[in-house]
Design a protein around this motif. Structure first.
Motif, PDB file in Angstrom:
ATOM      1  N   SER A   8       1.178  -6.885  -2.053  1.00 16.06           N
ATOM      2  CA  SER A   8       0.703  -8.243  -2.306  1.00 16.06           C
ATOM      3  C   SER A   8       1.686  -9.238  -1.702  1.00 16.06           C
ATOM      4  O   SER A   8       2.901  -9.095  -1.876  1.00 16.06           O
ATOM      5  N   THR A  10       2.526 -13.491  -0.865  1.00 15.78           N
ATOM      6  CA  THR A  10       2.273 -14.924  -1.019  1.00 15.78           C
ATOM      7  C   THR A  10       3.294 -15.654  -0.167  1.00 15.78           C
ATOM      8  O   THR A  10       4.129 -15.031   0.509  1.00 15.78           O
ATOM      9  N   SER A  11       3.269 -16.978  -0.219  1.00 14.74           N
ATOM     10  CA  SER A  11       4.224 -17.758   0.584  1.00 14.74           C
ATOM     11  C   SER A  11       5.642 -17.642   0.037  1.00 14.74           C
ATOM     12  O   SER A  11       6.611 -17.929   0.747  1.00 14.74           O
ATOM     13  N   LYS A  14       6.956 -11.151  -1.039  1.00 14.70           N
ATOM     14  CA  LYS A  14       6.136  -9.970  -0.769  1.00 14.70           C
ATOM     15  C   LYS A  14       6.527  -8.901  -1.780  1.00 14.70           C
ATOM     16  O   LYS A  14       7.720  -8.690  -2.032  1.00 14.70           O
ATOM     17  N   ASP A 247      -3.448  -6.834   0.307  1.00 19.07           N
ATOM     18  CA  ASP A 247      -4.270  -8.024   0.060  1.00 19.07           C
ATOM     19  C   ASP A 247      -4.197  -9.096   1.141  1.00 19.07           C
ATOM     20  O   ASP A 247      -4.756 -10.183   0.984  1.00 19.07           O
ATOM     21  N   THR A 248      -3.499  -8.819   2.262  1.00 21.43           N
ATOM     22  CA  THR A 248      -3.511  -9.763   3.382  1.00 21.43           C
ATOM     23  C   THR A 248      -3.859  -9.032   4.669  1.00 21.43           C
ATOM     24  O   THR A 248      -3.461  -7.879   4.861  1.00 21.43           O
ATOM     25  N   GLN A 249      -4.597  -9.692   5.537  1.00 24.50           N
ATOM     26  CA  GLN A 249      -5.033  -9.070   6.789  1.00 24.50           C
ATOM     27  C   GLN A 249      -3.852  -8.755   7.706  1.00 24.50           C
ATOM     28  O   GLN A 249      -3.835  -7.719   8.376  1.00 24.50           O
ATOM     29  N   GLU A 250      -2.852  -9.646   7.710  1.00 26.10           N
ATOM     30  CA  GLU A 250      -1.687  -9.432   8.580  1.00 26.10           C
ATOM     31  C   GLU A 250      -0.932  -8.166   8.197  1.00 26.10           C
ATOM     32  O   GLU A 250      -0.617  -7.327   9.056  1.00 26.10           O
ATOM     33  N   ASP A 251      -0.643  -7.992   6.908  1.00 21.91           N
ATOM     34  CA  ASP A 251       0.073  -6.794   6.460  1.00 21.91           C
ATOM     35  C   ASP A 251      -0.783  -5.545   6.641  1.00 21.91           C
ATOM     36  O   ASP A 251      -0.278  -4.470   6.975  1.00 21.91           O
ATOM     37  N   ARG A 278      -6.916 -11.162  -8.294  1.00 24.07           N
ATOM     38  CA  ARG A 278      -5.733 -10.756  -7.542  1.00 24.07           C
ATOM     39  C   ARG A 278      -5.492  -9.250  -7.674  1.00 24.07           C
ATOM     40  O   ARG A 278      -5.774  -8.658  -8.720  1.00 24.07           O
TER      41      ARG A 278
END
Length: 513
Positions: A8, A10-11, A14, A247-251, A278
């Motif tokens: 997971s 967030t800004s 991680k 939960d993120t496309q980049e990771d 979440r």
């Protein structure tokens, strides 16, 4: 056992979580202001030598010096020789790999101002400097490269001598001279071509690091360990992990690309999470994290554990709590202790506890029960990726354990020391604060102070002073001859007070504390 890895991001941070049978057992966190430096390699400069403790401090260009002990100094990796990576630098006279480090004083091996390559083997913890070594290694998914060595090692978790011999033979057929290799547990079942490809990649990384180190001047980072996503997948994603949720496309893209390169057959298990809510909430991760920061942890049986930290060790106390049992006392105690074993093993991994650990089990009379508790703890510790060891339960019901500490514990990452109690966990009572004020007034009076004083305290202390129609306050006035005014301040800590002379805007508290 059903294992999942969750990522997971967030800004602000991680996080990666390892979940076994629905329970959180390991957590890795990376924040912009707290990047991990474990495994990083630096070109360092020796700033001071301490012969009395056979150690040195090394500037690594990161604002904090590293601590280097004589046992971690390998003369063959000193930059002054300008022979890093040479073919004979990794052999002793018998050609058995990394040569033995001479047992000579550290001041005769390195000197102040000397440039050396160092690697962080233990993160800075509290006020302690990061621990470093000149014995470099670079970890891959299946192998660990050990420059300046010819040794071939195999994970200690493989107990079959015949299989260990077979794996060593395979590695010896393609391993070049001058480098050592350790086969990791996750690499015990891979094909030879996977070993060849990874070793080639690791050697290339080492060469780039060496070239970077030999260019320019001054301390600086020359090799950075992988970030949280690659590091966790490399170390934890094995065949027994059923699913990786991101939960993120980049990771998700980064993880899939890495897995396809090293273990293509596992790539389909990496999935982008698109469920409701979440990801960490779905698996109750935050709830488990919050529980892991508490002193008291409840057990299924109704018993509980108490975690108490000291400077050099952690004490874990096992209690029966609400578990009153159904048969007899010995049975109740045994079942509570057994329940505690599973939770303690989980908490050690989750909290990332390191150092000396002492578990105070409830005393058991039956020797068979004691032996079974030891056996179960031993089995669970074998599953821990961090090096652990344990001793048998003593006659006092204590089990001593050690767990290698290489990074700050979860508690240190998520919490700060309480400014009110300075980490003690308790604060002075209103009665004690009043007694401290009493002593202050006594010292002030004996030093000739007179007149009006304004005392600012927390509301609870003010209430105590005004108890029984100012009985306590009136006693202070009569005892010391001051005119006293009490002012309560909600912003004050419970055991904090300030004393002002007359209309002065500056407190006089420090004069007579």
């Amino acid at each position: 056992m059903n294992k999942k890895i969750l990522f997971s991001a967030t800004s602000t941070e991680k996080r990666a979580a390892l979940v076994e049978d629905g329970k959180l057992v390991e957590l890795v966190v990376e924040r912009p202001d707290q990047y991990r430096i474990l495994g990083n390699i630096y070109r360092g400069k020796v700033t001071s030598l301490l012969p009395g403790i056979q150690s040195a401090f090394v500037d690594m260009g990161m604002g904090r010096t590293g601590f280097l002990h004589a046992a971690d100094v390998d003369p063959s990796l000193l930059l002054e020789d300008s022979e890093i990576g040479s073919e004979d630098s990794g052999n002793d006279s018998n050609g058995r790999g990394r040569r033995r480090i001479p047992r000579i004083p550290i001041e005769k091996v390195i000197k102040v101002g000397q440039s050396i390559l160092v690697q962080v083997v233990k993160e800075p913890i509290g006020n302690k400097s990061p621990k470093i070594t000149t014995q470099i290694s670079i970890a891959g998914r299946f192998l660990v490269l050990v420059p300046d060595s010819n040794t071939i090692g195999v994970s200690k978790k493989l107990g079959d001598p015949a299989q260990r011999k077979r794996i060593k033979k395979i590695i010896s057929q393609f391993k070049p001279e001058g480098v050592g290799v350790i086969v990791r547990t996750i690499g015990l079942d891979v094909k030879e071509e996977d070993f060849v490809a990874e070793l080639k990649s690791l050697i290339e990384k080492w060469k780039l690091a060496v070239n970077e180190a030999l260019e320019g001047t001054g301390p600086r980072l020359i090799f950075q360990e992988s970030g949280i996503t690659v590091r966790v997948i490399r170390d934890l994603f094995s065949n027994d992990v059923s699913e990786v949720l991101v939960d993120t496309q980049e990771d998700h893209r980064d993880i899939v690309n890495y897995v396809k390169a090293v273990s293509p057959h596992l790539a389909t298990r990496v999935k982008l999470y698109n469920g409701e809510g979440r990801l960490f909430d779905r698996f109750n991760i935050d709830r488990d994290i919050e529980k892991s920061l508490r002193r008291k942890v409840w057990l299924k049986s109704g018993g509980y554990l108490l975690f108490d930290h000291a400077e050099a060790l952690l004490a874990i106390d096992v209690n029966t709590g609400r578990n009153v049992g159904k048969t007899n006392l010995e049975d109740t105690i045994y079942k509570t202790n057994l329940d505690a074993v599973y939770e303690i093993a989980r908490q050690l991994r989750l909290r990332d506890i390191g150092g000396i650990i002492v578990v105070d089990f409830i005393d058991m009379k039956e020797m068979g029960h004691r032996r079974h508790i030891e056996q179960e703890m031993g089995k669970l510790l074998e599953k821990d990726n961090t090096t652990t060891s344990m001793a048998p339960i003593s006659k006092y019901g204590l089990m001593e354990m050690t767990r290698k500490r290489v990074r700050p514990e979860l508690q240190e990452l998520f919490t700060d020391v309480c400014p009110s109690c300075s980490g003690v966990g308790r604060i002075f009572s209103p009665g004690t604060v009043t007694a401290r004020i009493d002593r202050w007034l006594g010292r002030a009076a004996s030093n000739g102070m007179k007149g009006f004083l304004r005392i600012v305290v927390a509301p609870a202390v003010a209430e105590h002073l005004f108890k029984d129609k100012e009985f306590m306050l009136e006693g202070l006035r009569k005892a010391h001859g001051f005119q006293l005014e009490i002012v309560d301040n909600d912003d004050f800590d419970a055991d904090e007070f300030e004393i002002y002379e007359g209309d002065s805007g500056e407190p006089s508290t420090e004069k007579f504390v």
